[in-house]
Enzyme design. Structure first.
Site, PDB file in Angstrom:
ATOM      1  N   HIS A   1       0.820  -1.209   0.000  1.00  0.00           N
ATOM      2  CA  HIS A   1       0.000   0.000   0.000  1.00  0.00           C
ATOM      3  C   HIS A   1       0.853   1.258   0.000  1.00  0.00           C
ATOM      4  O   HIS A   1       2.033   1.216   0.301  1.00  0.00           O
ATOM      5  CB  HIS A   1      -0.993   0.029   1.176  1.00  0.00           C
ATOM      6  CG  HIS A   1      -0.363   0.117   2.532  1.00  0.00           C
ATOM      7  ND1 HIS A   1      -0.119  -0.975   3.323  1.00  0.00           N
ATOM      8  CD2 HIS A   1       0.058   1.194   3.260  1.00  0.00           C
ATOM      9  CE1 HIS A   1       0.418  -0.600   4.474  1.00  0.00           C
ATOM     10  NE2 HIS A   1       0.543   0.722   4.456  1.00  0.00           N
TER      11      HIS A   1
ATOM     12  N   HIS B   1       4.204   7.067   3.645  1.00  0.00           N
ATOM     13  CA  HIS B   1       5.143   5.962   3.464  1.00  0.00           C
ATOM     14  C   HIS B   1       4.660   5.001   2.388  1.00  0.00           C
ATOM     15  O   HIS B   1       3.503   5.035   1.995  1.00  0.00           O
ATOM     16  CB  HIS B   1       5.403   5.211   4.773  1.00  0.00           C
ATOM     17  CG  HIS B   1       4.233   4.441   5.311  1.00  0.00           C
ATOM     18  ND1 HIS B   1       3.331   4.993   6.195  1.00  0.00           N
ATOM     19  CD2 HIS B   1       3.802   3.172   5.089  1.00  0.00           C
ATOM     20  CE1 HIS B   1       2.410   4.086   6.509  1.00  0.00           C
ATOM     21  NE2 HIS B   1       2.664   2.973   5.833  1.00  0.00           N
TER      22      HIS B   1
ATOM     23  N   GLU C   1       7.785   0.856   4.963  1.00  0.00           N
ATOM     24  CA  GLU C   1       7.255  -0.124   5.906  1.00  0.00           C
ATOM     25  C   GLU C   1       7.396  -1.486   5.249  1.00  0.00           C
ATOM     26  O   GLU C   1       7.008  -1.661   4.094  1.00  0.00           O
ATOM     27  CB  GLU C   1       5.778   0.170   6.199  1.00  0.00           C
ATOM     28  CG  GLU C   1       5.123  -0.846   7.106  1.00  0.00           C
ATOM     29  CD  GLU C   1       3.636  -0.598   7.315  1.00  0.00           C
ATOM     30  OE1 GLU C   1       3.084  -1.183   8.265  1.00  0.00           O
ATOM     31  OE2 GLU C   1       3.028   0.157   6.528  1.00  0.00           O
TER      32      GLU C   1
END
Length: 137
Positions: free
Chosen positions: A7, A79, A131
């Protein structure tokens, strides 16, 4: 090590309005608002065919993204999340290269949907907060 883009996370100043725009204006499948008090965020997932957009909004005064929103009052890219097979191995590889993992010793914690995640320092990855998420592909 990297499987796919899981994502793209975007901090938004008004989660209800952002949810409405993605759903009603763009016609996307949009989740209900989810609260993650341990992480200090409210989250909406915009489901796309090949990935997701994670809309983030601060939850509480101690939210780690509150400072981001203060610096960027209109919101913005926060992010990128990359899926990995084994987050522990990924963290060991990153640290073995002398690069930084945020959040202490190994930086691994439970993220949304109870997946194991770790965040990598943006200064080590071309200015982008990454991440790493295990089990999300």
């Amino acid at each position: 090590m990297i499987k796919n883009l899981n994502h793209v996370a975007v901090v938004v100043p008004d989660l209800q309005e952002a949810r409405r725009r993605y759903r009603h204006v763009l016609g996307a499948r949009v989740s209900d608002i989810q609260e993650y008090p341990d992480h200090g965020v409210q989250v909406v997932f915009v489901e796309l065919e090949n990935t997701k957009i994670e809309l983030l909004h601060p939850l509480g005064e101690e939210s780690p993204i509150r400072a981001f929103l203060e610096k960027h009052p209109q919101g913005g890219l926060h992010h990128l999340c990359l899926a990995v097979d084994d987050v522990s191995h990924a963290v060991a590889t990153v640290e073995g290269e002398g690069l930084r993992v945020l959040g202490g010793k190994d930086g691994i914690k439970k993220g949304a949907h109870d997946y194991q995640v770790a965040f990598l320092h943006p200064r080590d990855f071309c200015g982008v907060l990454l991440e790493l998420e295990q089990g999300s592909y």
